[in-house]
Motif scaffolding. Structure first.
Motif, PDB file in Angstrom:
ATOM      1  N   PRO A  61       0.815  -1.229   0.000  1.00  0.00           N
ATOM      2  CA  PRO A  61       0.000   0.000   0.000  1.00  0.00           C
ATOM      3  C   PRO A  61       0.842   1.269   0.000  1.00  0.00           C
ATOM      4  CG  PRO A  61      -0.921  -1.607   1.520  1.00  0.00           C
ATOM      5  CD  PRO A  61       0.384  -2.173   1.042  1.00  0.00           C
ATOM      6  N   SER A  62       2.013   1.230   0.640  1.00  0.00           N
ATOM      7  CA  SER A  62       2.855   2.427   0.665  1.00  0.00           C
ATOM      8  C   SER A  62       3.278   2.829  -0.744  1.00  0.00           C
ATOM      9  CB  SER A  62       4.082   2.178   1.535  1.00  0.00           C
ATOM     10  OG  SER A  62       4.816   1.047   1.064  1.00  0.00           O
ATOM     11  N   SER A  63       3.623   1.835  -1.589  1.00  0.00           N
ATOM     12  CA  SER A  63       4.009   2.156  -2.961  1.00  0.00           C
ATOM     13  C   SER A  63       2.809   2.607  -3.786  1.00  0.00           C
ATOM     14  CB  SER A  63       4.670   0.936  -3.615  1.00  0.00           C
ATOM     15  OG  SER A  63       3.755  -0.153  -3.706  1.00  0.00           O
ATOM     16  N   ILE A  64       1.627   2.063  -3.475  1.00  0.00           N
ATOM     17  CA  ILE A  64       0.417   2.494  -4.176  1.00  0.00           C
ATOM     18  C   ILE A  64       0.106   3.955  -3.855  1.00  0.00           C
ATOM     19  CG2 ILE A  64      -2.077   2.137  -4.389  1.00  0.00           C
ATOM     20  CD1 ILE A  64      -1.567  -0.842  -3.836  1.00  0.00           C
ATOM     21  N   PHE A  65       0.219   4.324  -2.588  1.00  0.00           N
ATOM     22  CA  PHE A  65      -0.065   5.708  -2.202  1.00  0.00           C
ATOM     23  C   PHE A  65       1.010   6.663  -2.725  1.00  0.00           C
ATOM     24  CE2 PHE A  65      -2.629   3.629   1.215  1.00  0.00           C
ATOM     25  CZ  PHE A  65      -3.851   4.147   0.824  1.00  0.00           C
ATOM     26  N   MET A  66       2.236   6.184  -2.831  1.00  0.00           N
ATOM     27  CA  MET A  66       3.276   7.021  -3.444  1.00  0.00           C
ATOM     28  C   MET A  66       2.941   7.291  -4.907  1.00  0.00           C
ATOM     29  SD  MET A  66       6.812   5.475  -1.833  1.00  0.00           S
ATOM     30  CE  MET A  66       7.772   6.422  -3.011  1.00  0.00           C
ATOM     31  N   ARG A  67       2.487   6.241  -5.598  1.00  0.00           N
ATOM     32  CA  ARG A  67       2.090   6.410  -6.998  1.00  0.00           C
ATOM     33  C   ARG A  67       0.892   7.344  -7.106  1.00  0.00           C
ATOM     34  NH1 ARG A  67       3.354   7.476 -11.913  1.00  0.00           N
ATOM     35  NH2 ARG A  67       1.921   6.612 -13.477  1.00  0.00           N
ATOM     36  N   LEU A 237       0.278  -1.462 -19.807  1.00  0.00           N
ATOM     37  CA  LEU A 237       1.669  -1.086 -19.535  1.00  0.00           C
ATOM     38  C   LEU A 237       2.246  -1.838 -18.344  1.00  0.00           C
ATOM     39  CD1 LEU A 237       1.313   2.789 -19.947  1.00  0.00           C
ATOM     40  CD2 LEU A 237       2.138   1.141 -21.645  1.00  0.00           C
ATOM     41  N   PHE A 238       1.446  -2.691 -17.719  1.00  0.00           N
ATOM     42  CA  PHE A 238       1.814  -3.443 -16.514  1.00  0.00           C
ATOM     43  C   PHE A 238       2.303  -2.492 -15.409  1.00  0.00           C
ATOM     44  CE2 PHE A 238       3.954  -6.709 -13.921  1.00  0.00           C
ATOM     45  CZ  PHE A 238       2.938  -7.635 -13.884  1.00  0.00           C
ATOM     46  N   SER A 239       1.601  -1.400 -15.268  1.00  0.00           N
ATOM     47  CA  SER A 239       1.838  -0.471 -14.155  1.00  0.00           C
ATOM     48  C   SER A 239       0.838  -0.824 -13.057  1.00  0.00           C
ATOM     49  CB  SER A 239       1.657   0.976 -14.621  1.00  0.00           C
ATOM     50  OG  SER A 239       1.834   1.872 -13.550  1.00  0.00           O
ATOM     51  N   VAL A 240       1.211  -1.805 -12.237  1.00  0.00           N
ATOM     52  CA  VAL A 240       0.272  -2.381 -11.288  1.00  0.00           C
ATOM     53  C   VAL A 240      -0.156  -1.361 -10.243  1.00  0.00           C
ATOM     54  CG1 VAL A 240      -0.101  -4.282  -9.668  1.00  0.00           C
ATOM     55  CG2 VAL A 240       1.357  -4.617 -11.667  1.00  0.00           C
ATOM     56  N   GLU A 241       0.773  -0.529  -9.788  1.00  0.00           N
ATOM     57  CA  GLU A 241       0.415   0.476  -8.777  1.00  0.00           C
ATOM     58  C   GLU A 241      -0.664   1.424  -9.304  1.00  0.00           C
ATOM     59  OE1 GLU A 241       3.478  -0.242  -9.588  1.00  0.00           O
ATOM     60  OE2 GLU A 241       4.516  -0.893  -7.757  1.00  0.00           O
ATOM     61  N   THR A 242      -0.564   1.822 -10.584  1.00  0.00           N
ATOM     62  CA  THR A 242      -1.570   2.711 -11.164  1.00  0.00           C
ATOM     63  C   THR A 242      -2.925   2.024 -11.244  1.00  0.00           C
ATOM     64  OG1 THR A 242       0.169   3.765 -12.483  1.00  0.00           O
ATOM     65  CG2 THR A 242      -2.110   4.166 -13.148  1.00  0.00           C
ATOM     66  N   MET A 243      -2.933   0.721 -11.542  1.00  0.00           N
ATOM     67  CA  MET A 243      -4.189  -0.028 -11.548  1.00  0.00           C
ATOM     68  C   MET A 243      -4.854   0.034 -10.181  1.00  0.00           C
ATOM     69  SD  MET A 243      -3.118  -3.448 -13.693  1.00  0.00           S
ATOM     70  CE  MET A 243      -4.548  -4.295 -13.067  1.00  0.00           C
ATOM     71  N   TYR A 244      -4.070  -0.187  -9.143  1.00  0.00           N
ATOM     72  CA  TYR A 244      -4.636  -0.170  -7.796  1.00  0.00           C
ATOM     73  C   TYR A 244      -5.096   1.230  -7.393  1.00  0.00           C
ATOM     74  CZ  TYR A 244      -3.576  -4.983  -6.526  1.00  0.00           C
ATOM     75  OH  TYR A 244      -3.572  -6.361  -6.452  1.00  0.00           O
ATOM     76  N   VAL A 245      -4.416   2.252  -7.883  1.00  0.00           N
ATOM     77  CA  VAL A 245      -4.855   3.622  -7.595  1.00  0.00           C
ATOM     78  C   VAL A 245      -6.254   3.843  -8.166  1.00  0.00           C
ATOM     79  CG1 VAL A 245      -4.443   6.060  -8.109  1.00  0.00           C
ATOM     80  CG2 VAL A 245      -2.544   4.602  -7.396  1.00  0.00           C
ATOM     81  N   GLY A 246      -6.469   3.429  -9.425  1.00  0.00           N
ATOM     82  CA  GLY A 246      -7.790   3.581 -10.028  1.00  0.00           C
ATOM     83  C   GLY A 246      -8.859   2.807  -9.281  1.00  0.00           C
ATOM     84  N   ILE A 247      -8.545   1.579  -8.876  1.00  0.00           N
ATOM     85  CA  ILE A 247      -9.512   0.768  -8.127  1.00  0.00           C
ATOM     86  C   ILE A 247      -9.826   1.416  -6.783  1.00  0.00           C
ATOM     87  CG2 ILE A 247      -9.848  -1.465  -6.999  1.00  0.00           C
ATOM     88  CD1 ILE A 247      -8.093  -2.680  -9.248  1.00  0.00           C
ATOM     89  N   PHE A 248      -8.795   1.926  -6.120  1.00  0.00           N
ATOM     90  CA  PHE A 248      -8.988   2.570  -4.824  1.00  0.00           C
ATOM     91  C   PHE A 248      -9.862   3.824  -4.954  1.00  0.00           C
ATOM     92  CE2 PHE A 248      -7.576   5.749  -1.695  1.00  0.00           C
ATOM     93  CZ  PHE A 248      -7.876   5.075  -0.520  1.00  0.00           C
ATOM     94  N   ILE A 249      -9.625   4.615  -5.980  1.00  0.00           N
ATOM     95  CA  ILE A 249     -10.405   5.842  -6.165  1.00  0.00           C
ATOM     96  C   ILE A 249     -11.871   5.502  -6.445  1.00  0.00           C
ATOM     97  CG2 ILE A 249     -10.734   7.852  -7.635  1.00  0.00           C
ATOM     98  CD1 ILE A 249      -8.427   8.112  -5.701  1.00  0.00           C
ATOM     99  N   ILE A 250     -12.131   4.465  -7.240  1.00  0.00           N
ATOM    100  CA  ILE A 250     -13.514   4.051  -7.502  1.00  0.00           C
ATOM    101  C   ILE A 250     -14.186   3.614  -6.206  1.00  0.00           C
ATOM    102  CG2 ILE A 250     -14.939   2.304  -8.638  1.00  0.00           C
ATOM    103  CD1 ILE A 250     -13.027   2.438 -11.005  1.00  0.00           C
TER     104      ILE A 250
END
Length: 273
Positions: A61-67, A237-250
């Motif tokens: 989660p720390s890397s997801i929030f950084m992204r 683009l296999f940017s997994v952190e960005t995927m999780y950011v979108g899911i989290f925002i939804i």
């Protein structure tokens, strides 16, 4: 003989003395609502650091929030959020207004209900995502196709719950309104709508959630901005952190919508407070 009555409980004489107990429960509810997601994120973070889960697919989660911070700083996240919110707003009203009108008419009129109920009930189980190719064929790749997808998602839960709520209003209320010479508009406004309002609000909550799901699906095809496009592009683009950011925002948007609709329900149904 004089009767000696038992002393009354001070809490009964002064109900305000019970308020701290209620407040305590309210605070604990808020703590649970905030603490549970935080605890799950901490456990997730710990599992990533000890190697219990694969960080390639479940980044910390720390890397997801950084992204997320990077996307906010660049303005990219705001752009995608605003595009999705606009489509969700227009699609919500496009589906809501005709659904309420049609649902009330079906609830009040047996012939209309008999004629339209099979059509509504028969088309409701069709997966809404399966309609996306047809909608794209009719409305093209522009904004209208995304708005229509949201409208379809909102329409069905609202029309079915509205019809059910109007039908379940006790017939005596309609009889009283007729005996007092109320016009059809008065019956519509003062009997049918208030009586069905709990069911209508339930349908609106379900429709708003389904609309949020469908806008993400619609944006994955034929869109150049929006949260769904951001998630799909991140997958390519296999940017997994960005995927999780979108899911989290939804997920956050869904929670905020639920809170907002709960406040609206208190306002339109003051007798339910």
């Amino acid at each position: 003989m004089t009767q000696i009555s038992a002393p009354l409980d001070p809490q009964i004489l002064n109900p305000a003395r019970r308020s701290p107990k209620k407040k305590k429960f309210g605070i604990s509810d808020r703590v649970l609502a905030i603490g549970t997601p935080v605890l799950l994120l901490l456990i997730w973070e710990a599992f990533v650091h000890i190697g219990a889960i694969d960080a390639r697919f479940f980044p910390a989660p720390s890397s997801i929030f950084m992204r997320m911070g990077e996307l906010i700083a660049s303005g990219e996240l705001w752009m995608h959020m605003w595009a999705s919110i606009q489509r969700l707003f227009y699609g919500f009203w496009l589906g809501l207004v005709p659904a309420i009108i049609l649902g009330v008419l079906m609830g009040l009129s047996r012939p209309i209900r008999s004629a339209l109920s099979p059509l509504v009930s028969g088309t409701y189980p069709i997966p809404k995502s399966a309609l996306l190719p047809l909608i794209l064929l009719i409305f093209g790749l522009g904004e209208m196709s995304k708005i229509v997808m949201v409208a379809i998602g909102v329409f069905y839960p609202v029309v079915l719950n509205t019809m059910s709520g109007v039908v379940q209003v006790a017939p005596i209320y309609y009889d009283v309104s007729k005996n007092y010479g109320a016009s059809k508009w008065k019956v519509f406004k003062t009997v049918a709508i208030p009586g069905a309002m709990p069911s209508i609000m339930t349908g609106i909550e379900l429709g708003a959630g389904l609309g949020l799901i469908l806008i993400a699906i619609a944006e994955m095809m034929g869109a150049e901005e929006g949260l769904g496009f951001m998630i799909w592009n991140a997958w390519q683009l296999f940017s997994v952190e960005t995927m999780y950011v979108g899911i989290f925002i939804i997920a956050v948007m869904g929670y905020v919508m639920a809170l907002f609709l709960a406040e609206v329900a208190k306002w339109v149904m003051p007798w339910k407070r």
